[in-house]
Scaffold this active site. Structure first.
Site, PDB file in Angstrom:
ATOM      1  N   VAL A   1      -2.862  17.408   1.055  1.00 51.04           N
ATOM      2  CA  VAL A   1      -1.959  18.532   1.299  1.00 51.04           C
ATOM      3  C   VAL A   1      -1.901  19.450   0.085  1.00 51.04           C
ATOM      4  O   VAL A   1      -1.543  19.021  -1.011  1.00 51.04           O
ATOM      5  CB  VAL A   1      -0.531  18.040   1.623  1.00 51.04           C
TER       6      VAL A   1
ATOM      7  N   GLY B   1     -17.791  32.579  -0.129  1.00 50.15           N
ATOM      8  CA  GLY B   1     -17.567  31.136  -0.135  1.00 50.15           C
ATOM      9  C   GLY B   1     -16.100  30.753   0.043  1.00 50.15           C
ATOM     10  O   GLY B   1     -15.729  29.604  -0.148  1.00 50.15           O
TER      11      GLY B   1
ATOM     12  N   LYS C   1      -1.752  19.708   7.573  1.00 50.42           N
ATOM     13  CA  LYS C   1      -0.970  19.516   6.341  1.00 50.42           C
ATOM     14  C   LYS C   1       0.528  19.539   6.640  1.00 50.42           C
ATOM     15  O   LYS C   1       1.300  18.758   6.075  1.00 50.42           O
ATOM     16  CB  LYS C   1      -1.341  20.598   5.335  1.00 50.42           C
TER      17      LYS C   1
END
Ligand SMILES: NC(=O)c1ccc[n+]([C@@H]2O[C@H](COP(=O)([O-])OP(=O)(O)OC[C@H]3O[C@@H](n4cnc5c(N)ncnc54)[C@H](OP(=O)(O)O)[C@@H]3O)[C@@H](O)[C@H]2O)c1
Length: 432
Positions: free
Chosen positions: A134, A189, A207
């Site tokens: 997380v 990216g 999460k």
């Protein structure tokens, strides 16, 4: 707690190689803090020939990560393969079955099977560390389980996906559209070739489900998360948000309500004076409000080899020190099963944008739909006048029940003066 702590690492990709590099580079400080060495004794990945940029000469290699989890000369197995099932899950279960501690960065696995795996681990008397799952390098699990252990958490929300936050920040900075910025994020990216998990909100929901369990002492309930991604956020909505004093963020939000637990991930308009409005680019942030502590804010890098390795190794340090805390802050056997609060019963304010033909009587139709569904309008904005084309009409509402808002939206969509599907973004009122 004498002698080196021996660890076996499954997966040597971005995070796995990052963990090995960190252990190599920060060996001295880790020895000092743990009172012992942390030694990698075994590793597993698919391709043995690939150069990982780390020295694996004295380390046993396993082609089969599950066999490694069972048989390696190690007390701790680090799972860094990924995926909610398949080899990652098999590695964790085999390790626990063999009485070994597990550390993982795998949010999908913990979101889908966290309660069951925590119960297995606690039953076997071993630790299950998942700090890295997380918000990357932000020690939010530690903050919730330890630092805030004295509080009832009243609310928890955060920017939990760096890719989405990067895209929304770049859209606001440049005025460009979603697809254009997503393409750029891929070249830089910041977005994967298949960005679906990120931009459709699934990664943030994984999460959030984990955070909810730790914060509210309930079973991890990924299926109970309402999920909406950012594909439909347009440059026009971002411009209107700015005009209204808001920023648009993809938030994960968890709250205990009378009828259960509300977990939702969706784009939100947040007041530009709130701390979270200023978290830009690839950064993550989590805000936790507790009954005694008030509001606390945590911010940092949510991904990448370094920050993620930092969190993985922090879990290993806890094990090396012999520290044991229940996986989700209360013993896994005592986690409550709380009902998921349906989104239809959510109450909040809304931003609505309609594209309408600029002709008399349009407002009367819109106002009638709002009146019939008992949605009370807070403000209305109409900028351009264009007798030939569609013009945007933007409204914000007072607090309304989502079901009523949806009925009003359906009525707007059915009007022949409304020429595009109505756009709705929820407005979150947050502590400044
Ligand atoms: N990247 C991040 O910034 C980040 C942040 C937070 C959490 N995470 C989580 O960390 C985990 C790893 O992510 P990553 O980015 O490091 O992934 P990655 O770069 O794709 O690495 C995955 C590794 O697993 C290995 N692997 C795949 N199947 C295997 C199998 N059956 N047996 C043994 N090894 C196998 C691969 O081997 P080869 O190298 O030989 O192909 C590779 O080394 C995921 O759960 C992810 O969600 C990542």
């Amino acid at each position: 707690l004498s002698g080196a702590l021996k660890i076996a690492v499954a997966g040597l990709g971005t995070v796995g190689a990052g963990v090995l590099q960190l252990l190599e580079r920060n060996g001295a400080v880790l020895r000092q803090r743990c009172g012992r060495d942390i030694r990698v004794t075994a590793v597993s990945a698919r391709d043995r020939a690939r150069d990982r940029g780390v020295n694996l000469r004295d380390v046993a290699w396993f082609d089969d990560a599950v066999a490694m989890a069972r048989e390696a000369d190690a007390e701790v197995v680090i799972e860094l393969i990924g995926g909610s099932d398949g080899p990652a899950r098999a590695v964790c279960e085999a390790a626990i079955g063999a009485g070994r501690h597990v550390v993982t960065a795998n949010k999908a696995l913990i979101a889908m099977h966290g309660t069951a795996i925590a119960r297995m681990a606690e039953g076997a008397g071993v630790a299950l560390g998942y700090e890295a799952a997380v918000a990357g390098g932000i020690p939010i699990i530690k903050a919730l389980r330890e630092g805030l252990a004295a509080n009832n958490v009243t609310s928890l929300y955060g920017i939990l996906n760096g890719t989405c936050n990067y895209i929304l920040s770049a859209m606001r900075d440049s005025g460009r559209e979603f697809a254009d910025v997503l393409a750029e994020a891929r070249t830089l990216g910041y977005a994967e070739a298949d960005p679906g998990f990120d931009i459709d909100g699934v990664d943030a929901a994984h999460k959030l489900a984990i955070l909810t369990s730790v914060a509210f002492g309930c079973e991890v309930d990924f299926d109970g998360v309402y999920i909406e991604g950012i594909r439909h956020v347009s440059a026009q909505d971002i411009a209107f948000a700015t005009e209204l004093g808001y920023r648009i963020k993809l938030l994960g939000i968890a709250r205990r309500v009378d009828h259960g637990i509300e977990q939702r991930v969706h784009p939100c308009m947040v007041d530009e004076e709130t701390p979270i409005a200023h978290v830009e680019g690839v950064f993550n942030a989590v805000v936790v409000e507790g009954d005694f502590v008030d509001s606390t804010v945590y911010q940092g890098r949510g991904a990448g080899a370094g920050p993620t390795a930092s969190a993985v190794v922090a879990d290993i340090v806890d094990i090396a020190r012999g520290a044991r805390i229940p996986t989700f802050a209360v013993p896994a056997s005592a986690l409550e099963k709380l009902p998921a609060a349906p989104m239809d019963r959510h109450r909040g304010a809304y931003y609505i944008r309609l594209m309408v033909v600029d002709r008399p009587g349009v407002f009367a139709d819109v106002a009638a739909a709002l009146r019939d569904e008992q949605v009370s309008m807070e403000s209305i904005l109409q900028r351009t006048r264009d007798p030939d084309g569609a013009v945007p009409v933007v409204m914000t509402t007072h607090d309304t029940e989502e079901a009523a808002m949806k009925r009003a939206l359906a009525r707007f969509a059915a009007l022949d003066t409304v020429v595009e599907p109505p756009r709705m973004i929820r407005i979150e009122s947050l502590m400044k």
